[in-house]
Design an enzyme around this catalytic site. Structure first.
Site, short mmCIF file in Angstrom:
data_model
loop_
_atom_site.label_atom_id
_atom_site.label_comp_id
_atom_site.label_asym_id
_atom_site.label_seq_id
_atom_site.Cartn_x
_atom_site.Cartn_y
_atom_site.Cartn_z
N LYS A 141 0.86 -1.19 0.00
CA LYS A 141 0.00 0.00 0.00
C LYS A 141 0.90 1.24 0.00
CE LYS A 141 -4.43 1.01 2.17
NZ LYS A 141 -5.14 0.98 3.45
O1 G3P Z 1 -9.57 2.25 4.36
C1 G3P Z 1 -9.15 3.48 4.89
C2 G3P Z 1 -9.71 3.65 6.24
O2 G3P Z 1 -9.08 2.82 7.16
C3 G3P Z 1 -9.78 5.04 6.69
O3 G3P Z 1 -10.98 5.13 7.33
O4 G3P Z 1 -12.63 6.06 8.82
O5 G3P Z 1 -10.19 6.57 9.18
O6 G3P Z 1 -11.42 7.58 7.28
P1 G3P Z 1 -11.33 6.41 8.20
#
Ligand code: G3P
Length: 215
Positions: A84
């Protein structure tokens, strides 16, 4: 639509994989940090042993030379590993180099369809636009996800779109209706997808009626 689990929590991954509906896992440094005291590479290896599909592991370096170095090391951990890489100029360059080596890259922190176009051209196997974080700043996150999907589909890039930063079951439903390749979903949201009060009421009624036939 493929469903990936967006977590580094082994218990959650085992539980969801056991149901038979998980196609892969995505992690990021924040998700790894939530699993206190874990060794990053050991956790990635353990996840790869549980999931029969791609497992994203993120590089920490910001310059392309070290992204490539870290990416090659991560790819050696297990053939399920997808490297990633955050979307930056260096990230796109590192993606081109790793993709030319045959290493699968997931370009992350994508917030615009033009970023997705560049990542696709670099040979990314996966591109992750962040729906929730765009919603957080008053944009339409899913519209950007759809635009990214339209671009890779229109030109038949060998790339799959992963709708990331999924926060709600409605996000998941919209992705499925829009034909998005993959949604990576937190465990809590996945569990909510199982629930419907009418299913619970229906089971209760079937069981109570069945019991009457046994008297
Ligand atoms: O897949 C990306 C994710 O882990 C980020 O999520 O909720 O931190 O924006 P969030």
């Amino acid at each position: 639509m493929k469903i990936f689990l967006d977590t580094a929590n082994i218990k959650e991954i085992k539980d969801a994989v056991d149901i038979g509906i998980i196609d892969g896992v995505t992690t990021n440094p924040s998700l790894i940090a939530k699993e206190q005291g874990c060794d990053f590479k050991e956790v990635i290896k353990e996840i790869c042993g549980i999931v029969n599909g791609p497992v994203s592991a993120e590089v920490i370096a910001l310059d392309w030379e070290n992204m490539v170095k870290e990416g090659r090391e991560l790819a050696k951990l297990n053939n399920h590993v997808v490297v990633k890489i955050p979307f930056t100029r260096d990230g796109v360059k590192a993606t081109s180099i790793l993709a030319a080596d045959g290493i699968n890259v997931n370009v992350t922190l994508v917030f615009s369809p033009n970023q997705a176009l560049l990542a696709a051209k670099a040979g990314a196997a996966y591109i992750s636009p962040f729906a929730g974080r765009l919603d957080d700043i008053g944009h339409d996150g899913l519209e950007v996800v759809q635009q990214c999907q339209d671009i890779v589909s229109a030109y038949d890039y060998d790339t799959e779109i992963i709708a990331a930063s999924i926060r709600t079951t409605t996000h998941v439903l919209d992705c499925a209706l829009m034909g998005i390749d993959i949604a990576t979903i937190p465990y809590g949201v996945l569990m909510q997808m199982f629930k419907h009060p009418l299913t619970d009421i229906g089971i209760e009624k079937f069981l109570s009626d069945w019991k009457k036939t046994q008297q």
